[in-house]
Design a protein around this motif. Sequence first.
Motif, PDB file in Angstrom:
ATOM      1  N   PHE A   1     100.866   3.066  41.203  1.00  0.00           N
ATOM      2  CA  PHE A   1     101.898   3.640  40.350  1.00  0.00           C
ATOM      3  C   PHE A   1     101.258   4.440  39.213  1.00  0.00           C
ATOM      4  CE2 PHE A   1     105.206   3.135  36.952  1.00  0.00           C
ATOM      5  CZ  PHE A   1     106.180   3.904  37.568  1.00  0.00           C
ATOM      6  N   HIS A   2     100.148   3.950  38.688  1.00  0.00           N
ATOM      7  CA  HIS A   2      99.445   4.669  37.631  1.00  0.00           C
ATOM      8  C   HIS A   2      98.945   6.020  38.132  1.00  0.00           C
ATOM      9  CE1 HIS A   2      95.801   5.126  34.820  1.00  0.00           C
ATOM     10  NE2 HIS A   2      96.881   5.426  34.141  1.00  0.00           N
ATOM     11  N   MET A   3      98.442   6.064  39.354  1.00  0.00           N
ATOM     12  CA  MET A   3      97.971   7.328  39.927  1.00  0.00           C
ATOM     13  C   MET A   3      99.117   8.325  40.047  1.00  0.00           C
ATOM     14  SD  MET A   3      96.132   7.990  43.607  1.00  0.00           S
ATOM     15  CE  MET A   3      97.666   7.680  44.493  1.00  0.00           C
ATOM     16  N   TRP A   4     100.279   7.830  40.498  1.00  0.00           N
ATOM     17  CA  TRP A   4     101.443   8.712  40.635  1.00  0.00           C
ATOM     18  C   TRP A   4     101.879   9.245  39.275  1.00  0.00           C
ATOM     19  CZ3 TRP A   4     106.561   7.999  38.879  1.00  0.00           C
ATOM     20  CH2 TRP A   4     107.481   8.942  39.353  1.00  0.00           C
ATOM     21  N   CYS A   5     101.890   8.382  38.265  1.00  0.00           N
ATOM     22  CA  CYS A   5     102.280   8.816  36.925  1.00  0.00           C
ATOM     23  C   CYS A   5     101.295   9.821  36.360  1.00  0.00           C
ATOM     24  CB  CYS A   5     102.385   7.604  35.999  1.00  0.00           C
ATOM     25  SG  CYS A   5     103.803   6.544  36.329  1.00  0.00           S
TER      26      CYS A   5
END
Length: 261
Positions: A101-105
């Motif tokens: 999720f951090h990568m997507w954000c």
Amino acid sequence: MLDNHMTLMEPAGKGLIYNGTLVRDKGEMLSLTDMWKAAGADPQQAPAKWRALPSTQTFIDHVSDIVGKSDIIRSGRGRTGATFAHWQIAMAYAKYLSPEFHMWCNSVVRAHMEGTKAPGIPADTLEQIERSFGIMRMVAHKVTEIEKSLPGIVANLIEPLVAARLAESALLLRSGRTAKQIYDAHGLPPGIKGMMVWFGNRLAEGGCLLEGRADRGEKAIRLFDPDKAETLLGLGLLHKTKVYASERMGQRRLKLVEAAE
């Protein structure tokens, strides 16, 4: 490359979509509640639990100082209420939720929020803040682990210290002699008041005193090295002690005579 389940961005005004879940945005603010739901809604990672961490509050204070705003995180009331935070804070929360999720954000949310007209924190400054935030979390974790293991560490330290102290006392009792034992061993006159204190002080002055004091019953006593004491007595202390004892005994006889008269 992004996973197939990640929809990049909806038209402006409709927010962002991750794994079929809408992540609402309001100006510079993002919904932490929506992010939590999109990342799997783990109860242990809820926005309220994350905000309760001391390291989180420290990070929020840093962002507030740089952005220059105090109202950078808001929580709605009721069951339908949601927590909104400045997007820089939301990025830190995304890192807390999961690496995916951090990568997507990092790729989608950052691009969307940096495309707004509202000023944000420079990327290099944000990177420094996020690095500091990560270090604080790591230090907090290590401190917690140390606190958990501290009782065992203390117990492991105390046991050998106590054993060493007992061994030291036992050694003193085995190898040392009291002033009275040394005095009596040389056949010196007994029963003279204050004689053992005087004799013990002479032994101590001559370097015969052992370090520490041994406990015998309720009394702590001085112990002396018998070999050093023997040498000291041979160098004149024995003669000096006999003279002193004779003088004390003579004084006592004198007093007895005076009392009889």
